[in-house]
Design a protein around this motif. Sequence first.
Motif, PDB file in Angstrom:
ATOM      1  N   HIS A  77       0.877  -1.185   0.000  1.00 17.55           N
ATOM      2  CA  HIS A  77       0.000   0.000   0.000  1.00 17.55           C
ATOM      3  C   HIS A  77       0.909   1.228   0.000  1.00 17.55           C
ATOM      4  O   HIS A  77       1.667   1.454   0.945  1.00 17.55           O
ATOM      5  CB  HIS A  77      -0.881  -0.021   1.252  1.00 17.55           C
ATOM      6  N   ARG A  78       0.843   2.038  -1.059  1.00 17.59           N
ATOM      7  CA  ARG A  78       1.866   3.054  -1.287  1.00 17.59           C
ATOM      8  C   ARG A  78       1.446   4.467  -0.889  1.00 17.59           C
ATOM      9  O   ARG A  78       2.170   5.424  -1.168  1.00 17.59           O
ATOM     10  CB  ARG A  78       2.309   3.032  -2.756  1.00 17.59           C
ATOM     11  N   THR A  79       0.294   4.625  -0.274  1.00 15.54           N
ATOM     12  CA  THR A  79      -0.090   5.962   0.178  1.00 15.54           C
ATOM     13  C   THR A  79      -0.184   5.964   1.709  1.00 15.54           C
ATOM     14  O   THR A  79       0.285   5.058   2.371  1.00 15.54           O
ATOM     15  CB  THR A  79      -1.418   6.400  -0.459  1.00 15.54           C
ATOM     16  N   TYR A  80      -0.817   6.990   2.238  1.00 12.20           N
ATOM     17  CA  TYR A  80      -0.799   7.234   3.686  1.00 12.20           C
ATOM     18  C   TYR A  80      -1.359   6.056   4.486  1.00 12.20           C
ATOM     19  O   TYR A  80      -2.385   5.483   4.122  1.00 12.20           O
ATOM     20  CB  TYR A  80      -1.613   8.486   4.008  1.00 12.20           C
ATOM     21  N   ALA A  81      -0.688   5.736   5.596  1.00 14.80           N
ATOM     22  CA  ALA A  81      -1.185   4.690   6.501  1.00 14.80           C
ATOM     23  C   ALA A  81      -0.535   4.848   7.865  1.00 14.80           C
ATOM     24  O   ALA A  81       0.666   5.143   7.970  1.00 14.80           O
ATOM     25  CB  ALA A  81      -0.887   3.299   5.945  1.00 14.80           C
ATOM     26  N   ARG A  82      -1.319   4.664   8.896  1.00 16.75           N
ATOM     27  CA  ARG A  82      -0.819   4.597  10.279  1.00 16.75           C
ATOM     28  C   ARG A  82      -1.676   3.615  11.067  1.00 16.75           C
ATOM     29  O   ARG A  82      -2.903   3.633  10.958  1.00 16.75           O
ATOM     30  CB  ARG A  82      -0.894   5.959  10.986  1.00 16.75           C
ATOM     31  N   ILE A  83      -1.026   2.785  11.871  1.00 17.95           N
ATOM     32  CA  ILE A  83      -1.730   1.971  12.850  1.00 17.95           C
ATOM     33  C   ILE A  83      -1.674   2.731  14.170  1.00 17.95           C
ATOM     34  O   ILE A  83      -0.585   3.019  14.678  1.00 17.95           O
ATOM     35  CB  ILE A  83      -1.095   0.575  12.997  1.00 17.95           C
ATOM     36  N   ILE A  84      -2.834   3.089  14.699  1.00 19.51           N
ATOM     37  CA  ILE A  84      -2.879   3.936  15.900  1.00 19.51           C
ATOM     38  C   ILE A  84      -2.876   3.048  17.140  1.00 19.51           C
ATOM     39  O   ILE A  84      -3.865   2.368  17.438  1.00 19.51           O
ATOM     40  CB  ILE A  84      -4.131   4.832  15.889  1.00 19.51           C
ATOM     41  N   LYS A  85      -1.761   3.078  17.865  1.00 19.20           N
ATOM     42  CA  LYS A  85      -1.611   2.241  19.057  1.00 19.20           C
ATOM     43  C   LYS A  85      -1.267   3.037  20.313  1.00 19.20           C
ATOM     44  O   LYS A  85      -1.292   2.483  21.403  1.00 19.20           O
ATOM     45  CB  LYS A  85      -0.517   1.189  18.834  1.00 19.20           C
ATOM     46  N   ASP A  86      -0.891   4.300  20.161  1.00 19.56           N
ATOM     47  CA  ASP A  86      -0.500   5.091  21.329  1.00 19.56           C
ATOM     48  C   ASP A  86      -0.874   6.552  21.103  1.00 19.56           C
ATOM     49  O   ASP A  86      -1.274   6.956  20.008  1.00 19.56           O
ATOM     50  CB  ASP A  86       0.995   4.935  21.641  1.00 19.56           C
ATOM     51  N   VAL A  87      -0.734   7.341  22.155  1.00 20.41           N
ATOM     52  CA  VAL A  87      -1.124   8.749  22.082  1.00 20.41           C
ATOM     53  C   VAL A  87      -0.266   9.498  21.076  1.00 20.41           C
ATOM     54  O   VAL A  87      -0.764  10.334  20.309  1.00 20.41           O
ATOM     55  CB  VAL A  87      -1.037   9.408  23.480  1.00 20.41           C
ATOM     56  N   ASP A  88       1.038   9.205  21.045  1.00 19.02           N
ATOM     57  CA  ASP A  88       1.922   9.875  20.090  1.00 19.02           C
ATOM     58  C   ASP A  88       1.452   9.645  18.654  1.00 19.02           C
ATOM     59  O   ASP A  88       1.407  10.577  17.838  1.00 19.02           O
ATOM     60  CB  ASP A  88       3.356   9.360  20.230  1.00 19.02           C
ATOM     61  N   GLY A  89       1.113   8.397  18.325  1.00 17.92           N
ATOM     62  CA  GLY A  89       0.653   8.073  16.984  1.00 17.92           C
ATOM     63  C   GLY A  89      -0.674   8.729  16.659  1.00 17.92           C
ATOM     64  O   GLY A  89      -0.894   9.190  15.525  1.00 17.92           O
ATOM     65  N   TYR A  90      -1.569   8.769  17.639  1.00 16.23           N
ATOM     66  CA  TYR A  90      -2.864   9.419  17.436  1.00 16.23           C
ATOM     67  C   TYR A  90      -2.674  10.910  17.175  1.00 16.23           C
ATOM     68  O   TYR A  90      -3.263  11.475  16.241  1.00 16.23           O
ATOM     69  CB  TYR A  90      -3.748   9.204  18.657  1.00 16.23           C
ATOM     70  N   TYR A  91      -1.844  11.542  17.986  1.00 17.21           N
ATOM     71  CA  TYR A  91      -1.602  12.976  17.816  1.00 17.21           C
ATOM     72  C   TYR A  91      -0.949  13.256  16.461  1.00 17.21           C
ATOM     73  O   TYR A  91      -1.378  14.157  15.725  1.00 17.21           O
ATOM     74  CB  TYR A  91      -0.712  13.491  18.950  1.00 17.21           C
ATOM     75  N   ALA A  92       0.060  12.452  16.115  1.00 13.24           N
ATOM     76  CA  ALA A  92       0.774  12.664  14.849  1.00 13.24           C
ATOM     77  C   ALA A  92      -0.150  12.476  13.649  1.00 13.24           C
ATOM     78  O   ALA A  92      -0.068  13.232  12.670  1.00 13.24           O
ATOM     79  CB  ALA A  92       1.967  11.710  14.763  1.00 13.24           C
ATOM     80  N   ALA A  93      -1.037  11.477  13.706  1.00 13.37           N
ATOM     81  CA  ALA A  93      -1.958  11.235  12.593  1.00 13.37           C
ATOM     82  C   ALA A  93      -2.876  12.430  12.377  1.00 13.37           C
ATOM     83  O   ALA A  93      -3.119  12.852  11.243  1.00 13.37           O
ATOM     84  CB  ALA A  93      -2.779   9.977  12.844  1.00 13.37           C
ATOM     85  N   ASN A  94      -3.392  12.988  13.464  1.00 11.71           N
ATOM     86  CA  ASN A  94      -4.243  14.168  13.337  1.00 11.71           C
ATOM     87  C   ASN A  94      -3.474  15.346  12.735  1.00 11.71           C
ATOM     88  O   ASN A  94      -3.961  16.024  11.829  1.00 11.71           O
ATOM     89  CB  ASN A  94      -4.811  14.563  14.701  1.00 11.71           C
ATOM     90  N   MET A  95      -2.266  15.573  13.221  1.00 10.64           N
ATOM     91  CA  MET A  95      -1.469  16.679  12.695  1.00 10.64           C
ATOM     92  C   MET A  95      -1.092  16.460  11.233  1.00 10.64           C
ATOM     93  O   MET A  95      -0.947  17.419  10.458  1.00 10.64           O
ATOM     94  CB  MET A  95      -0.212  16.877  13.545  1.00 10.64           C
TER      95      MET A  95
END
Length: 370
Positions: A234-252
């Motif tokens: 999968h060559r476009t945006y992707a994040r697995i949200i497992k922690d607060v840092d990842g959640y915050y970064a995904a929103n930003m």
Amino acid sequence: MNNYRGIIFAYKSYPELRELVNRRTAASLPIFGRYRLIDFSLSSLRNANIVNVGVVMQRDYQSLLDHVGSGKPWDMSRREDGLRLLPPFGLPNYHTGNYSGTIEALNSVISYIKECPEKYIVLMLGNLCANINLKEVCRMHERSDAEITAICANYVPDVLHHRYVVGDDGYVMEVLFDREGNGEGIPSLECYIINKDTLLRLMDRCRSLDLHRFHQDAISMFLREGGKMRTYIHRTYARIIKDVDGYYAANMDMLSSANRAALFPANRPVRTKNAEGVSTYYSEGSRSINSLVADNCIIEGDIENCILFPGVRVGKGAVLRNCIVMKDTHIGTDCRLDYVITDKKVTISSGLTLTGSPKLPVVVPKESDL
């Protein structure tokens, strides 16, 4: 696609998400001003015309039930099949803890899987933030002789992840567990197309051997015994949200137009529960810079690099920087908030200052009154 059944894992809360999952699972976590994390997996399936979907749950799923409902926003509300919410009805009465692994979660709903008439199963995480072209993945899987196709990322995740080592012939040779940073292999997004008979065989073998984990037990066994497995990148945006840092970064990340275009392509819309509201009101003298603001907000202060959900009120003289403010939160006058995440229905008293950092944002629990 009549030959495919989707299964979404929505039972995990992840303690690293801290206060954000006190009353919900990660899959029902609000994100990007109007969505929930599970919307992305549901929409990826719907965009591939896969409308028969089971959602595996275990506990703290009231928020998930309220959001998903009958599945109507994803056209999965059907008289027969469609969306099915699957509590752990297959576990013994003495089992009162959390699932020990994904295989145990699957075995808890084994009757549902056995009754599926479809030939292939699509396994997806409820906390995956990605818009995957499943039509393309399914076509590739059918053209190959592989029993499993693993959907992988073209970037290195900033959390622990599994990686697949692929041989010159295109088949997976080995799975590497709990890796961090760069290294050998391709990072897994923990999404799979798997032949139904293969999945049931692995579930049965693991149950007989009292094994519970999907990657460390089932996939390892499958590869050890010569099973054929391929990967799809999968060559476009992707994040697995497992922690607060990842959640915050995904929103930003969504403050970037390029990331928004990658996650929300016009030909694969992301559907969610409808919540109509009036337009947001900006008072004279207020400012909004590089922010995503939902409907029904009242902005009387300054916001910059922020994401605001519906019903948020920002008082006069308040200054918000780099914040995520969830639904129906009220920010008092002359407040100063920087790197703050507020859950739903929070009240911040006038004149209060809260300051976090990009790697350690302040998290204010749901319905707090500060």
